[in-house]
Design a protein around this motif. Structure first.
Motif, PDB file in Angstrom:
ATOM      1  N   LEU A   4      64.484   9.763  27.163  1.00 31.76           N
ATOM      2  CA  LEU A   4      64.170  11.112  27.619  1.00 31.76           C
ATOM      3  C   LEU A   4      63.441  11.867  26.520  1.00 31.76           C
ATOM      4  O   LEU A   4      63.722  11.672  25.338  1.00 31.76           O
ATOM      5  CB  LEU A   4      65.441  11.865  27.997  1.00 31.76           C
ATOM      6  CG  LEU A   4      66.375  11.197  29.005  1.00 31.76           C
ATOM      7  CD1 LEU A   4      67.535  12.138  29.329  1.00 31.76           C
ATOM      8  CD2 LEU A   4      65.632  10.807  30.268  1.00 31.76           C
ATOM      9  N   SER A   5      62.531  12.727  26.932  1.00 33.21           N
ATOM     10  CA  SER A   5      61.808  13.579  25.998  1.00 33.21           C
ATOM     11  C   SER A   5      62.009  15.034  26.383  1.00 33.21           C
ATOM     12  O   SER A   5      62.099  15.360  27.565  1.00 33.21           O
ATOM     13  CB  SER A   5      60.312  13.271  26.010  1.00 33.21           C
ATOM     14  OG  SER A   5      60.056  11.944  25.625  1.00 33.21           O
ATOM     15  N   CYS A   6      62.059  15.865  25.382  1.00 38.94           N
ATOM     16  CA  CYS A   6      62.161  17.310  25.588  1.00 38.94           C
ATOM     17  C   CYS A   6      61.083  17.939  24.707  1.00 38.94           C
ATOM     18  O   CYS A   6      61.227  17.972  23.482  1.00 38.94           O
ATOM     19  CB  CYS A   6      63.540  17.801  25.195  1.00 38.94           C
ATOM     20  SG  CYS A   6      63.753  19.597  25.223  1.00 38.94           S
ATOM     21  N   ALA A   7      60.016  18.390  25.336  1.00 37.65           N
ATOM     22  CA  ALA A   7      58.871  18.922  24.599  1.00 37.65           C
ATOM     23  C   ALA A   7      58.818  20.437  24.721  1.00 37.65           C
ATOM     24  O   ALA A   7      58.906  20.974  25.826  1.00 37.65           O
ATOM     25  CB  ALA A   7      57.586  18.310  25.125  1.00 37.65           C
ATOM     26  N   ALA A   8      58.671  21.085  23.589  1.00 39.46           N
ATOM     27  CA  ALA A   8      58.578  22.540  23.569  1.00 39.46           C
ATOM     28  C   ALA A   8      57.131  22.963  23.394  1.00 39.46           C
ATOM     29  O   ALA A   8      56.397  22.384  22.592  1.00 39.46           O
ATOM     30  CB  ALA A   8      59.418  23.106  22.440  1.00 39.46           C
ATOM     31  N   SER A   9      56.744  23.957  24.146  1.00 41.83           N
ATOM     32  CA  SER A   9      55.386  24.492  24.024  1.00 41.83           C
ATOM     33  C   SER A   9      55.435  25.997  23.939  1.00 41.83           C
ATOM     34  O   SER A   9      56.352  26.638  24.446  1.00 41.83           O
ATOM     35  CB  SER A   9      54.533  24.046  25.213  1.00 41.83           C
ATOM     36  OG  SER A   9      55.057  24.562  26.417  1.00 41.83           O
ATOM     37  N   GLY A  10      54.430  26.558  23.317  1.00 45.26           N
ATOM     38  CA  GLY A  10      54.366  27.991  23.129  1.00 45.26           C
ATOM     39  C   GLY A  10      53.612  28.260  21.855  1.00 45.26           C
ATOM     40  O   GLY A  10      52.828  27.428  21.390  1.00 45.26           O
ATOM     41  N   SER A  11      53.841  29.412  21.266  1.00 42.37           N
ATOM     42  CA  SER A  11      53.145  29.741  20.029  1.00 42.37           C
ATOM     43  C   SER A  11      54.094  30.442  19.073  1.00 42.37           C
ATOM     44  O   SER A  11      55.008  31.161  19.484  1.00 42.37           O
ATOM     45  CB  SER A  11      51.926  30.614  20.312  1.00 42.37           C
ATOM     46  OG  SER A  11      52.316  31.829  20.931  1.00 42.37           O
ATOM     47  N   ASP A  12      53.869  30.182  17.787  1.00 49.47           N
ATOM     48  CA  ASP A  12      54.603  30.866  16.719  1.00 49.47           C
ATOM     49  C   ASP A  12      56.110  30.755  16.886  1.00 49.47           C
ATOM     50  O   ASP A  12      56.813  31.773  16.963  1.00 49.47           O
ATOM     51  CB  ASP A  12      54.197  32.338  16.660  1.00 49.47           C
ATOM     52  CG  ASP A  12      52.715  32.497  16.364  1.00 49.47           C
ATOM     53  OD1 ASP A  12      52.100  33.408  16.937  1.00 49.47           O
ATOM     54  OD2 ASP A  12      52.186  31.692  15.579  1.00 49.47           O
ATOM     55  N   PHE A  13      56.603  29.559  16.933  1.00 51.81           N
ATOM     56  CA  PHE A  13      58.024  29.365  17.049  1.00 51.81           C
ATOM     57  C   PHE A  13      58.452  28.146  16.236  1.00 51.81           C
ATOM     58  O   PHE A  13      57.632  27.318  15.848  1.00 51.81           O
ATOM     59  CB  PHE A  13      58.447  29.172  18.518  1.00 51.81           C
ATOM     60  CG  PHE A  13      57.989  27.874  19.123  1.00 51.81           C
ATOM     61  CD1 PHE A  13      56.733  27.749  19.672  1.00 51.81           C
ATOM     62  CD2 PHE A  13      58.829  26.761  19.121  1.00 51.81           C
ATOM     63  CE1 PHE A  13      56.300  26.552  20.214  1.00 51.81           C
ATOM     64  CE2 PHE A  13      58.410  25.559  19.659  1.00 51.81           C
ATOM     65  CZ  PHE A  13      57.133  25.449  20.211  1.00 51.81           C
ATOM     66  N   SER A  14      59.719  28.063  15.998  1.00 54.58           N
ATOM     67  CA  SER A  14      60.296  26.864  15.394  1.00 54.58           C
ATOM     68  C   SER A  14      61.596  26.547  16.120  1.00 54.58           C
ATOM     69  O   SER A  14      62.255  27.437  16.663  1.00 54.58           O
ATOM     70  CB  SER A  14      60.547  27.056  13.902  1.00 54.58           C
ATOM     71  OG  SER A  14      61.477  28.105  13.681  1.00 54.58           O
ATOM     72  N   ILE A  15      61.928  25.308  16.131  1.00 54.37           N
ATOM     73  CA  ILE A  15      63.120  24.860  16.854  1.00 54.37           C
ATOM     74  C   ILE A  15      64.211  24.536  15.858  1.00 54.37           C
ATOM     75  O   ILE A  15      63.981  23.797  14.895  1.00 54.37           O
ATOM     76  CB  ILE A  15      62.805  23.626  17.718  1.00 54.37           C
ATOM     77  CG1 ILE A  15      61.716  23.978  18.732  1.00 54.37           C
ATOM     78  CG2 ILE A  15      64.066  23.150  18.432  1.00 54.37           C
ATOM     79  CD1 ILE A  15      61.254  22.793  19.544  1.00 54.37           C
ATOM     80  N   ARG A  16      65.370  25.054  16.095  1.00 52.50           N
ATOM     81  CA  ARG A  16      66.527  24.707  15.265  1.00 52.50           C
ATOM     82  C   ARG A  16      67.291  23.576  15.941  1.00 52.50           C
ATOM     83  O   ARG A  16      66.733  22.511  16.169  1.00 52.50           O
ATOM     84  CB  ARG A  16      67.393  25.949  15.035  1.00 52.50           C
ATOM     85  CG  ARG A  16      66.718  26.961  14.122  1.00 52.50           C
ATOM     86  CD  ARG A  16      67.615  28.117  13.778  1.00 52.50           C
ATOM     87  NE  ARG A  16      67.016  28.980  12.785  1.00 52.50           N
ATOM     88  CZ  ARG A  16      67.518  30.147  12.415  1.00 52.50           C
ATOM     89  NH1 ARG A  16      68.641  30.610  12.968  1.00 52.50           N
ATOM     90  NH2 ARG A  16      66.911  30.875  11.499  1.00 52.50           N
ATOM     91  N   ALA A  17      68.505  23.774  16.292  1.00 52.92           N
ATOM     92  CA  ALA A  17      69.296  22.712  16.905  1.00 52.92           C
ATOM     93  C   ALA A  17      68.876  22.490  18.351  1.00 52.92           C
ATOM     94  O   ALA A  17      68.473  23.428  19.048  1.00 52.92           O
ATOM     95  CB  ALA A  17      70.781  23.047  16.845  1.00 52.92           C
TER      96      ALA A  17
END
Length: 119
Positions: free
Chosen positions: A20-33
């Protein structure tokens, strides 16, 4: 605004594998947990695996040794490799991410992806 999109679910025979993949999209962000959850019909949603921003991982007992969570920060993507799948792994799988944008932290959920394991 950040979106999480899951993919990789499907139908597999017992003993098989899925990623499984979980892809984040958007701008000016960072992912923590990031956490992977699953919900089977008639059951509560449960945490399956999680990974911190530093790469530390956690697994629920029922998937230890079979599932592996990993992340590619350059791609803003988290993966869940599922091996030796069992019928009891059948569920809708969701990813949940703690996202930092500017001075704020947000909690996002993906739309879910169905995993069906046949016996």
């Amino acid at each position: 605004q950040v979106q999480l999109v899951e993919s990789g679910g499907g139908l597999v025979q017992a003993g098989g594998s899925l990623r499984l993949s979980c892809a984040a999209s958007g701008s000016d962000f960072s992912i923590r947990a990031v956490g992977w959850y699953r919900q089977a019909p008639g059951k509560q949603r449960e945490l399956v695996a999680a990974i911190t921003s530093g790469g530390s991982t956690h697994y629920t007992d029922s998937v230890k040794g079979r599932f592996t969570v990993s992340r590619d920060n350059a791609k803003n993507t988290v993966y869940l490799q599922m091996n030796s799948l069992k019928p009891e792994d059948t569920a809708v799988y969701y990813c949940n991410a703690e996202v930092v944008a500017g001075q704020h932290q947000y909690d996002y959920w993906g739309q879910g992806t169905q995993v069906t394991v046949s016996s």
